[in-house]
Design a protein around this motif. Structure first.
Motif, PDB file in Angstrom:
ATOM      1  N   UNK A  94       0.847  -1.219   0.000  1.00 37.57           N
ATOM      2  CA  UNK A  94       0.000   0.000   0.000  1.00 37.57           C
ATOM      3  C   UNK A  94       0.861   1.240   0.000  1.00 37.57           C
ATOM      4  N   UNK A  95       2.005   1.137   0.668  1.00 40.11           N
ATOM      5  CA  UNK A  95       2.872   2.310   0.728  1.00 40.11           C
ATOM      6  C   UNK A  95       3.529   2.564  -0.632  1.00 40.11           C
ATOM      7  N   UNK A  96       3.886   1.446  -1.313  1.00 37.61           N
ATOM      8  CA  UNK A  96       4.422   1.593  -2.668  1.00 37.61           C
ATOM      9  C   UNK A  96       3.423   2.318  -3.556  1.00 37.61           C
ATOM     10  N   UNK A  97       2.141   1.955  -3.374  1.00 33.74           N
ATOM     11  CA  UNK A  97       1.087   2.556  -4.189  1.00 33.74           C
ATOM     12  C   UNK A  97       0.956   4.053  -3.894  1.00 33.74           C
ATOM     13  N   UNK A  98       0.952   4.401  -2.610  1.00 40.19           N
ATOM     14  CA  UNK A  98       0.853   5.821  -2.239  1.00 40.19           C
ATOM     15  C   UNK A  98       2.060   6.603  -2.764  1.00 40.19           C
TER      16      UNK A  98
ATOM     17  N   UNK B  94       2.235   9.964  -5.188  1.00 43.70           N
ATOM     18  CA  UNK B  94       2.952  11.168  -4.771  1.00 43.70           C
ATOM     19  C   UNK B  94       3.993  11.535  -5.822  1.00 43.70           C
ATOM     20  N   UNK B  95       4.766  10.532  -6.234  1.00 41.19           N
ATOM     21  CA  UNK B  95       5.816  10.791  -7.213  1.00 41.19           C
ATOM     22  C   UNK B  95       5.214  11.245  -8.535  1.00 41.19           C
ATOM     23  N   UNK B  96       4.093  10.637  -8.895  1.00 41.97           N
ATOM     24  CA  UNK B  96       3.455  10.962 -10.173  1.00 41.97           C
ATOM     25  C   UNK B  96       3.074  12.439 -10.209  1.00 41.97           C
ATOM     26  N   UNK B  97       2.545  12.944  -9.096  1.00 39.75           N
ATOM     27  CA  UNK B  97       2.147  14.352  -9.072  1.00 39.75           C
ATOM     28  C   UNK B  97       3.358  15.277  -9.083  1.00 39.75           C
ATOM     29  N   UNK B  98       4.509  14.729  -8.759  1.00 37.76           N
ATOM     30  CA  UNK B  98       5.733  15.515  -8.884  1.00 37.76           C
ATOM     31  C   UNK B  98       6.389  15.302 -10.246  1.00 37.76           C
TER      32      UNK B  98
END
Lengths: 624, 330
Positions: free
Chosen positions: B67-71, B75-79
């Protein structure tokens, strides 16, 4: 309506215009400028290496405007390479070049180790000789002390001198950073620098075979550039603009190619009288087989290290394609392909069953039908032809095996495997049925055909074995985690010592097989064999008799217990054209016998000497 | 009108979220482990492999709970960070893709647009001409039914190897460095031609057949017969028929443009053309989660944008949609 039609077509026209623009856009100007500037960095440094301190030079380059850079570059780096001065290769690079870090062994760009970075020695597997390279000499002065003399008069391509300190630094760096030779510090105590060119390595427990292996595999890197790097950068950084001691310099790369340009200041020119012939080496990223084959036929590739099925037809048919041997097996043998069996699954835990498998496979069919004679059947010991002298013929005569279905049936019957339920296949001695699968990665067409031969052979003697083709990831996962039943594998390449071979076959401890990724995927458990392999590692390289004695014991164990079945020797795939370059390596008496390979780890096994032996073909055309 | 687009936008955002989630999930369902695959090619000594395995697993964040990988991924995608490619380590995925995308656009945009334009024109033209209908349209059927891969190999073999006119691989001559020179642009176009032709011809057949059938259908419609009975000139009737027939073709065009970054997978592999296609294949074979995710993200965004463009185009082109939006009855 009319208006709307016009609108519609005008939209189309605008899009077309965009298309036309896009057609001119790629390889955009900024990239070109960038390349020009980096080019100048190199050129300036190389040209004025002798006198000026290079810090000043670097500043000049940084402030150079693109226009000035372009003007300066014009004579040095032509935008079109002369065909007659360029060597085109392929077979190593499977994706766009992305790393020039010689410690990233699975991913560095073709030639990073060998053309750019060099090793202390180069090793010739065909003659079993170590030639001093960056080293002047190296010898064991006592059981635990190795004294290395570093060659003098070598410079890094940025003009700094290469010294013993660089070698010391390279090895000491590996103590903290996780690189492939880091384990040396489990048995190496310390490195003393005696003088400018002499180092003393003191070992707690010298593993002579492994050390000899490192002597031609460890790339030496410049201390003044690598010193400040973090352990992550050392192990995995991209190391763009690599600075090495080698015969070629990084020139440029793109999605589908890697270009090296000759280093005119290469030390071996003066010191050893060696001069590589091609001004540039352009390595082309592998496409599909048909592309490589097409390029060989079109004369666009000088050396292809791709596996090209049916290449024997081209060699025999007068298409101007040449291989190391003019007749079967055409290729040198690079590694052994085995049938591996998972000992933790019944009935593969039974040596009798494994032996029956060994007798059941008709390897000649794999060699002749699947490969069209470009490979050789493996010796029962699986030792590559370069290790012939370690074969104990007496042991092989007593315990060896060959294709013999009747023998296989007899062994199965004797061990109690009988067809109880009448389905035509043998069952376990307790009556439960046997149904096994053999796997290779999907898309590896030669291996896929090979395991069809294997399973046909098994079925003919009554073993219910079916071929299965998971994708590479699934195959790898099954192999590492021991969830397969049977598989084909061929990891370890030719090397300086049969120890690497036996280290693979008898890898231990068993609980670490998955993470170590270095063999014994069948989980064969035999402490006696494990111990012999360690002893072999501790045998001095020149103690050939000692090595033979241990190898003989290992062969006895291997042929008795049959942990795996050697099937055939995969070739050192190499096909070359003499249209532009001649004097290729060949088995012919008057030819040179260096390895015709661009693969990672092969430049330092004499392939670099192939380049220094090449000659331009007299009738080579001026341009492509 | 605002409400219409507002509603559409919401649907698109939701679709984007779900599609990207699936895009993230699918590579992770593949058997195996990318770090294993990567190390298997490195030929490491046993102990070193163990150390490197740990290093890479944490470098890619694969040791974190799923789940943390997914979050972290969102986050990275929006950056704007798509991660680091496994198979081309340590190149960032964005960089890998941006280097390849120009080649895809260069190859596909002209192929799609020209084949659409020419195919429709030809289809409409052929629909009235018996002789053409009987001779050239069967050729269209053959073309459109041809797999790109096979047609590509055929072209490469005939024009590349046998006749030796065209090169069979690469984006420009392997003997050249990119410069803004006539020779380089020439080389670029010369290498582009065969891949382009193989896509153009197959697509051309498809569009021509589609248009021809559509025109015939429209000519049989009541309004055509009515116009005919009124004594309208043939040319006018055909014009009406064409305007109606072009609508589905427009949808097809937009969908084709949507997959522009990955639509030439087979062709690129056949011709070793350095676009996204070959990268996707390699990414799958190497279980390169991050590169695969990145490539598919481009496809998702492309398809959504294309659909959005169709929505807008329909408003412009089809009066019925416009009237419907304004609440009027047809």
């Amino acid at each position: 309506m009319k208006m709307r039609m016009i609108q519609l077509w005008s939209i189309g026209a605008v899009l077309l215009l965009l298309a036309a623009l896009a057609a001119c856009a790629p390889a955009a100007t900024p990239e070109v400028v960038e390349k020009v500037v980096t080019q100048v960095v190199r050129e300036t440094v190389v040209v004025e290496v002798e006198g000026e301190p290079e810090v000043v030079e670097k500043e000049v380059v940084v402030t150079a405007t693109p226009a000035a850079a372009e003007a300066a570059e014009a004579p040095a780096a032509p935008t079109t390479y002369e065909r007659s001065e360029t060597l085109y290769t392929s077979g190593t690079q499977w994706g766009p070049p992305s790393s020039w870090n010689p410690f990233n062994r699975g991913g560095y760009a073709m030639g990073t180790l060998g053309l750019c970075y060099e090793t202390l020695f180069i090793y010739d597997p065909l003659t079993n000789e170590y030639a001093p390279w960056l080293a002047e000499s190296g010898e064991w002065t006592s059981d635990t002390v190795y004294e290395l003399k570093v060659r003098e008069g070598i410079t890094w391509s940025d003009g700094e001198p290469f010294t013993a300190a660089d070698v010391k630094f390279t090895f000491e760096m590996a103590e903290d950073a996780a690189v492939f030779f880091s384990p040396v510090w489990n048995w190496l105590d310390s490195i003393e620098q005696v003088d400018d060119s002499t180092l003393q390595f003191t070992f707690s427990e010298p593993l002579y075979q492994e050390w000899a292996n490192y002597s031609y595999e460890v790339p030496i890197v410049p201390q003044h550039i690598w010193e400040g790097r973090t352990v992550e950068e050392i192990a995995a950084g991209a190391n763009e603009n690599p600075i090495g001691t080698g015969s070629y310099l990084y020139e440029t790369h793109d999605q589908d190619r890697m270009v090296w340009v000759k280093n005119d200041n290469w030390w071996a020119k003066e010191q050893l009288g060696l001069d590589p012939a091609p001004t540039r080496i352009v390595d082309i990223v592998n496409g599909s087989n048909n592309v490589a084959l097409g390029m060989v036929l079109q004369g666009g590739l000088d050396l292809s290290n791709n596996f090209l099925p049916g290449v024997a037809t081209l060699v025999d048919g007068g298409y101007g394609v040449q291989t190391y041997y003019p007749e079967p097996p055409y290729m040198l043998s690079a590694n052994t392909a085995w049938l591996i069996m998972n000992h933790s699954v019944k009935p593969m835990d039974d040596p009798a069953f494994r032996r029956a498998m060994a007798h059941a496979v008709d390897v000649s069919q794999i060699v002749e039908v699947v490969y069209g004679n470009i490979v050789q059947a493996a010796h029962p010991t699986g030792l590559l032809p370069i290790w012939d002298e370690y074969i104990d013929q007496a042991v092989v005569d007593e315990l060896g095996f060959s294709y013999d279905p009747e023998q296989a049936k007899a062994i199965l019957a004797e061990a109690g495997y009988e067809d109880v339920d009448g389905d035509g296949f043998v069952d376990m001695p307790d009556g439960s049925p046997i149904a096994l699968k053999i796997i290779v990665p999907f898309g590896w067409t030669d291996w896929m055909e090979s395991i069809r031969v294997v399973s046909n052979g098994a079925q003919a003697v009554g073993i219910n074995l079916e071929p299965d083709f998971p994708d590479y990831g699934g195959y790898l996962d099954a192999r590492l985690n021991g969830t397969f039943e049977m598989a084909i594998d061929n990891q370890p390449q030719m090397s300086n010592t049969p120890w690497t071979y036996y280290d693979w076959v008898f890898q231990n401890p068993l609980e670490d097989i998955a993470t170590m990724q270095n063999g014994n995927y069948g989980r064969y458990d035999n402490p006696e064999a494990f111990d012999l392999v360690n002893q072999l590692d501790k045998t001095p390289v020149d103690d050939v008799e000692g090595m033979k004695a241990i190898a003989s014991e290992l062969q006895r164990i291997q042929l008795t217990d049959m942990p795996l079945v050697p099937l055939w020797y995969n070739g050192l795939w190499a096909q070359y054209s003499s249209a532009v370059w001649t004097n290729w390596p060949s088995s012919a008496e008057d030819a040179n016998h260096y390895l015709p390979a661009t693969w990672r780890g092969y430049w330092n096994m004499t392939a670099i000497r192939m380049l220094t032996e090449l000659e331009p073909a007299a009738q080579a055309e001026a341009s492509q | 009108m605002g409400r219409y687009f507002g509603r559409k936008l919401l649907v698109y955002l939701l679709t984007f979220f779900i599609a990207v989630t699936i895009d993230w999930l699918i590579p992770r369902f593949m058997p195996g482990n990318p770090v294993q695959t990567m190390l298997s090619r490195a030929g490491l000594r046993a102990e070193a492999a163990e150390v490197m395995y740990g290093y890479y697993t944490s470098a890619f964040g694969l040791d974190l709970p799923i789940w943390q990988q997914y979050l972290n991924f969102w986050t990275a995608l929006f950056h704007g960070d798509l991660g680091t490619s496994v198979f081309l380590f340590p190149t960032p995925v964005t960089q890998v893709i941006l280097r390849a995308v120009p080649y895809d656009i260069f190859l596909l945009l002209p192929a799609i647009l020209l084949s659409w334009f020419a195919g429709n024109k030809f289809g409409a033209f052929a629909a009235r001409a018996r002789r053409l209908d009987n001779t050239i349209l069967p050729l269209g059927y053959i073309l459109t039914a041809t797999p790109y891969m096979w047609f590509g190999i055929l072209l490469a073999w005939a024009l590349g190897i046998v006749l030796g006119i065209f090169p069979v691989s690469g984006a420009y001559s392997y003997a050249m460095r990119p410069t803004l020179s006539l020779a380089f642009i020439g080389s670029l176009l010369w290498h582009w031609f065969l891949p382009f032709a193989s896509i153009f011809l197959v697509k051309f057949g498809g569009w021509a057949i589609g248009m021809r059938n559509m025109i015939i259908y429209e000519l049989e419609a009541d309004y055509s017969h009515y116009l005919e009975d009124l004594g309208a000139p043939r040319k006018l009737i055909r014009k009406y028929a064409f305007n109606n027939a072009i609508l589905p073709q427009l949808t097809g065009l937009a969908l084709d443009l949507g997959v522009i970054v990955a639509g030439a997978l087979a062709t690129e592999i056949v011709f070793s053309y350095p676009g996204i296609g070959y990268l996707i294949l390699q990414a799958i074979q190497n279980q390169d989660y991050f590169l695969l995710q990145g490539c598919f993200l481009f496809i998702i965004v492309g398809v959504l944008l294309a659909n959005f463009a169709i929505d807008i185009a329909y408003v412009l082109v089809d009066p019925r949609t416009r009237i419907g939006m304004q609440g009027g009855a047809v």
